[in-house]
Design a protein around this motif. Sequence first.
Motif, PDB file in Angstrom:
ATOM      1  N   UNK A 147       1.248 -46.747 125.459  1.00 16.11           N
ATOM      2  CA  UNK A 147      -0.070 -46.741 124.588  1.00 16.11           C
ATOM      3  C   UNK A 147       0.649 -46.533 123.406  1.00 16.11           C
ATOM      4  N   UNK A 149       3.162 -46.855 122.159  1.00 18.47           N
ATOM      5  CA  UNK A 149       4.045 -48.217 121.464  1.00 18.47           C
ATOM      6  C   UNK A 149       3.324 -48.963 120.785  1.00 18.47           C
ATOM      7  N   UNK A 152      -0.837 -54.356 120.871  1.00 25.19           N
ATOM      8  CA  UNK A 152      -1.237 -55.818 120.943  1.00 25.19           C
ATOM      9  C   UNK A 152      -2.670 -56.271 119.991  1.00 25.19           C
ATOM     10  N   UNK A 157      -6.808 -53.954 125.962  1.00 26.49           N
ATOM     11  CA  UNK A 157      -7.556 -54.783 127.397  1.00 26.49           C
ATOM     12  C   UNK A 157      -8.584 -54.134 127.661  1.00 26.49           C
ATOM     13  N   UNK A 160     -11.158 -55.170 126.416  1.00 25.74           N
ATOM     14  CA  UNK A 160     -11.484 -55.477 125.935  1.00 25.74           C
ATOM     15  C   UNK A 160     -12.292 -56.529 127.298  1.00 25.74           C
ATOM     16  N   UNK A 168     -21.932 -59.960 127.762  1.00 25.42           N
ATOM     17  CA  UNK A 168     -22.758 -60.469 129.353  1.00 25.42           C
ATOM     18  C   UNK A 168     -23.815 -59.946 129.410  1.00 25.42           C
ATOM     19  N   UNK A 176     -14.410 -63.745 128.014  1.00 21.78           N
ATOM     20  CA  UNK A 176     -13.765 -63.311 129.432  1.00 21.78           C
ATOM     21  C   UNK A 176     -12.707 -62.610 127.820  1.00 21.78           C
ATOM     22  N   UNK A 178      -9.595 -62.277 127.440  1.00 21.18           N
ATOM     23  CA  UNK A 178      -8.575 -62.550 126.439  1.00 21.18           C
ATOM     24  C   UNK A 178      -9.561 -63.975 125.022  1.00 21.18           C
ATOM     25  N   UNK A 331     -12.160 -71.227 122.214  1.00 23.02           N
ATOM     26  CA  UNK A 331      -9.940 -71.056 122.934  1.00 23.02           C
ATOM     27  C   UNK A 331      -9.781 -70.781 121.423  1.00 23.02           C
ATOM     28  N   UNK A 350      -6.015 -46.970 118.696  1.00 26.01           N
ATOM     29  CA  UNK A 350      -5.625 -47.497 119.658  1.00 26.01           C
ATOM     30  C   UNK A 350      -6.490 -46.501 120.662  1.00 26.01           C
TER      31      UNK A 350
ATOM     32  N   UNK B  42     -22.211 -64.152 133.775  1.00 22.85           N
ATOM     33  CA  UNK B  42     -22.390 -63.553 133.808  1.00 22.85           C
ATOM     34  C   UNK B  42     -22.772 -61.919 133.650  1.00 22.85           C
ATOM     35  N   UNK B  43     -23.107 -61.643 135.240  1.00 26.70           N
ATOM     36  CA  UNK B  43     -23.264 -60.383 135.291  1.00 26.70           C
ATOM     37  C   UNK B  43     -21.940 -60.800 136.595  1.00 26.70           C
ATOM     38  N   UNK B  97     -11.055 -69.920 136.757  1.00 25.81           N
ATOM     39  CA  UNK B  97     -10.386 -70.240 135.643  1.00 25.81           C
ATOM     40  C   UNK B  97      -9.409 -70.679 135.084  1.00 25.81           C
ATOM     41  N   UNK B  98      -9.067 -71.425 134.217  1.00 24.54           N
ATOM     42  CA  UNK B  98      -7.876 -72.430 134.322  1.00 24.54           C
ATOM     43  C   UNK B  98      -6.538 -70.939 134.236  1.00 24.54           C
ATOM     44  N   UNK B 101      -5.843 -69.997 130.124  1.00 27.35           N
ATOM     45  CA  UNK B 101      -6.464 -68.723 129.643  1.00 27.35           C
ATOM     46  C   UNK B 101      -6.432 -66.742 130.548  1.00 27.35           C
ATOM     47  N   UNK B 102      -5.923 -67.126 131.385  1.00 24.32           N
ATOM     48  CA  UNK B 102      -5.819 -65.425 131.983  1.00 24.32           C
ATOM     49  C   UNK B 102      -4.232 -65.227 131.784  1.00 24.32           C
ATOM     50  N   UNK B 103      -3.795 -65.480 131.475  1.00 32.04           N
ATOM     51  CA  UNK B 103      -2.091 -65.054 130.595  1.00 32.04           C
ATOM     52  C   UNK B 103      -2.161 -64.669 128.642  1.00 32.04           C
ATOM     53  N   UNK B 104      -3.611 -65.545 128.637  1.00 32.91           N
ATOM     54  CA  UNK B 104      -3.130 -65.494 127.003  1.00 32.91           C
ATOM     55  C   UNK B 104      -2.721 -64.609 126.390  1.00 32.91           C
ATOM     56  N   UNK B 105      -3.840 -63.165 126.867  1.00 32.53           N
ATOM     57  CA  UNK B 105      -3.361 -62.857 125.880  1.00 32.53           C
ATOM     58  C   UNK B 105      -3.317 -61.173 126.320  1.00 32.53           C
ATOM     59  N   UNK B 106      -2.191 -61.372 127.281  1.00 33.71           N
ATOM     60  CA  UNK B 106      -1.690 -60.114 127.908  1.00 33.71           C
ATOM     61  C   UNK B 106      -0.527 -58.953 127.320  1.00 33.71           C
ATOM     62  N   UNK B 107      -1.045 -58.135 126.857  1.00 32.73           N
ATOM     63  CA  UNK B 107       0.212 -57.558 125.724  1.00 32.73           C
ATOM     64  C   UNK B 107       1.857 -58.359 124.987  1.00 32.73           C
ATOM     65  N   UNK B 108       2.278 -58.276 124.146  1.00 35.14           N
ATOM     66  CA  UNK B 108       3.492 -58.456 124.343  1.00 35.14           C
ATOM     67  C   UNK B 108       4.634 -58.311 124.618  1.00 35.14           C
ATOM     68  N   UNK B 109       4.364 -57.131 124.736  1.00 35.79           N
ATOM     69  CA  UNK B 109       5.664 -56.325 125.800  1.00 35.79           C
ATOM     70  C   UNK B 109       5.417 -55.805 127.240  1.00 35.79           C
ATOM     71  N   UNK B 321      -0.171 -45.924 116.926  1.00 31.80           N
ATOM     72  CA  UNK B 321      -0.892 -46.089 118.167  1.00 31.80           C
ATOM     73  C   UNK B 321      -2.173 -45.752 117.362  1.00 31.80           C
TER      74      UNK B 321
END
Lengths: 473, 473
Positions: A147, A149, A152, A157, A160, A168, A176, A178, A331, A350, B42-43, B97-98, B101-109, B321
């Motif tokens: 955290x 360092x 994102x 996350x 989010x 929702x 979602x 992302x 998207x 953060x 949604x829930x 889910x595709x 999408x589920x990986x798109x926003x993962x923290x870069x490091x 941070x």
Amino acid sequence: MAESWVNHAERIGADLLLELSGPGGRRAALTRALREAVRSGRLAPGTRLPPYRSLAADLGVARNTVADAYAELVAEGWLTARQGSGTRVADRAEPPRSAARTTAGAPPRARGPRHDLRQGTPDASSFPRAAWLTSYRRALAQAPNEVFGPGDPAGRRELREALAGYLARARGVRTEPDRIVICSGFAHALRLLCGQGAGGVLSGPLAVEAYGLGFHRELLATAGVRTAPLPLDEEGARVDALARERAVLLTPAHQFPTGGPLGPARRAAVVDWARARDGVVLEDDYDGEFRYDRKPVGAVQGLDPERVVYIGSVSKSLSPALRLGWLVLPERCVGGVLAAKGDREGWASVLDQLALADFVSRGSYDRHVRRMRQRYRARRDRLVAALAERAPHIAVTGVAAGLHALLRLPPGTERSAVKAAAWRGVAVDGLSAFRHPETDMPAQDGLVVGYATPSEHAYGAALDALCEVLPPR
Amino acid sequence: MAESWVNHAERIGADLLLELSGPGGRRAALTRALREAVRSGRLAPGTRLPPYRSLAADLGVARNTVADAYAELVAEGWLTARQGSGTRVADRAEPPRSAARTTAGAPPRARGPRHDLRQGTPDASSFPRAAWLTSYRRALAQAPNEVFGPGDPAGRRELREALAGYLARARGVRTEPDRIVICSGFAHALRLLCGQGAGGVLSGPLAVEAYGLGFHRELLATAGVRTAPLPLDEEGARVDALARERAVLLTPAHQFPTGGPLGPARRAAVVDWARARDGVVLEDDYDGEFRYDRKPVGAVQGLDPERVVYIGSVSKSLSPALRLGWLVLPERCVGGVLAAKGDREGWASVLDQLALADFVSRGSYDRHVRRMRQRYRARRDRLVAALAERAPHIAVTGVAAGLHALLRLPPGTERSAVKAAAWRGVAVDGLSAFRHPETDMPAQDGLVVGYATPSEHAYGAALDALCEVLPPR
């Protein structure tokens, strides 16, 4: 327990930048440097100097050299030494400063009006300090080291995920984690959408409601985005009047500042328009949590998450001081917004993000919103009752939700009412302040009364003062 | 003590947006709306539904209507009801889910390299959590209510006062609180100076050091500011080569990334240049606190506060941070920077600002910096010792300060060394990554080794891995 010297030095050690140069030995050079630092005001009166040993180590001189220099300056009156509180810079007249400078940066609302009925801010005295601290403490204790360092650019996350669930459930937003990007408030969100951001959705002119916040229009103009006004009626923005624009900014839950929700047919129509024209709807859900009647007004975003950018923040629900907001994006817009945000800038603290994630997922956010909703509803009721009794000729509208009401005034009376209010120490905005300069709509007279800002005990006096400045029948 | 029902509802009350419409009675409509909210996702599974009484009040229906609807959906398997934990959405397969999408926003490091020797971040495991929480708690408890209202775009006065004192004492900066503007880090500071900000100081091209951070150059290019490279030698930037530019960005305390301080004659010369040309020096004091030898290197700003914009942050000293930085401005630039920042955007969390003010004024900042200085110095010593033993043909420079060192490599070996490092799981930047594309300086081979990022226990292994990928003699 006796404290070791090392711990003591560590405890009160402080950095002091000194350049030892010029004629004479180290002691003379140090004395000169210290004297100059005090005389120039660089070391303010009362500043505690580092302990001998600590400064000696930093400068690579003997401990006695520092002790001698301190003693000399104490003798000269530049420093004071008192048992137990160390050596400090003596109190003396500060160097003179120009009057202009000492006031230049004073907070703009430091001496606010006696009665602040401007719209736009929540009750500052109701910030849930204890619950927030609990969440902050827990977030800080549980945060993994990463955290602290680099972050994102989309935001944490944890937050989010918490927001995806909350939005929702409470606002009917379909998304979602992302697709959510954390930002520092609505204006930041708008900036991120300008230019190349969001796949160029704001590359052309943007349709906006004929009445809205001037600073949004100015921000857009600065970013090179032209705004075109859409007329309003009882059902909200006349989305059938959308012309060549391919983007529209709306306040569907509670039109700002006139106060009605966007009608059901209009909601469907604007989404149809966006699909047909490959357009995008920017949904400013600035006070969606504060609805007082029972008819739910969910987010337009739920109708088509690929055609609506949903924007929210804690500025009305908690406090603008946190600088926390969010975009819920189609998207195709995520990459552009993240690029506009920049790799290195997280923008929102953060730790506050993690605290808010905890605050939302433990239900503290819901509890706070419900508490404030009751409080604001009571204030709204008092406003409506006071007007019904003392100014029954003034129509009040837009009171089913939010933190402000619109008082319709007889034609031609708005200017004098705002002036009379200022005379009485009441800060309140006239409706014309929100009118788009290019709209064809006939100008209407009104006052936009924010009822959230005064503290609880000052609210009654503010209402009294307001009633006294309203134009007579 | 028995909890009243009202308190209970308040405690676990939560907002739930439902639209009751369609054929049948209220109960049928509610059942349908709830079922649809669960089915559409949604829930989410596990979401706790509001208590009967709370939802009944929100919707304006009888309590039994809600109880009946819940019971029906429990029977259908959409919800579960358990004594003591209320009614929740049942666990079931989430809607598909595709994968994208589920990986798109993962923290870069998130899956970082095994050994991270990139420059630019402090040791994330050393954030002073306990001391910071103490300051945050105190700041929150002592904050007047107005803190939670709209803020001053310059930032909280408490922080600007604390910084004015600290920067004067530790960095030789001469200023007063009204000249300080809080921002969210160096990149934000640079953005604020572009365009109309700071009295147009960046209206023309900006001279920069021939080696520096690429993302600064990119940020400037995006804002329409052309950068012109200044050659470097042992004394730092060749400020005598300043041509038609009227602004220059320097890292005087510790040239980034080559590591030397700007020589005394150059410091005087660049201020003379600024006076003669009506120019301005942007001083990036990114790691000024971390100096390991005894020769003090104060801020150039102290030589002429009207000609130097001083920029600092907590990103190296505490953590990126927090998103907290500051500009110390010449008087003529204050208005422009505040205008660029915008009235409504504070950008940096006000609570974090107040916490930092407390942290600085109570000496916690000094203590943390001194502790980290010792730790980083020890790391630097280990790096130098490891190289002296295992790669004595590699010269190390720039190690008198900061969180990184420059390893000079034999000509033509940098690319393969960076590649070999990547193969071994060592992330490290080649010197050429920092070279201005337009400079005439001959390219030099080197590695920029950040020694702050690995955690304490991982540092030895990182050094071993580094030594193994260096080119042989």
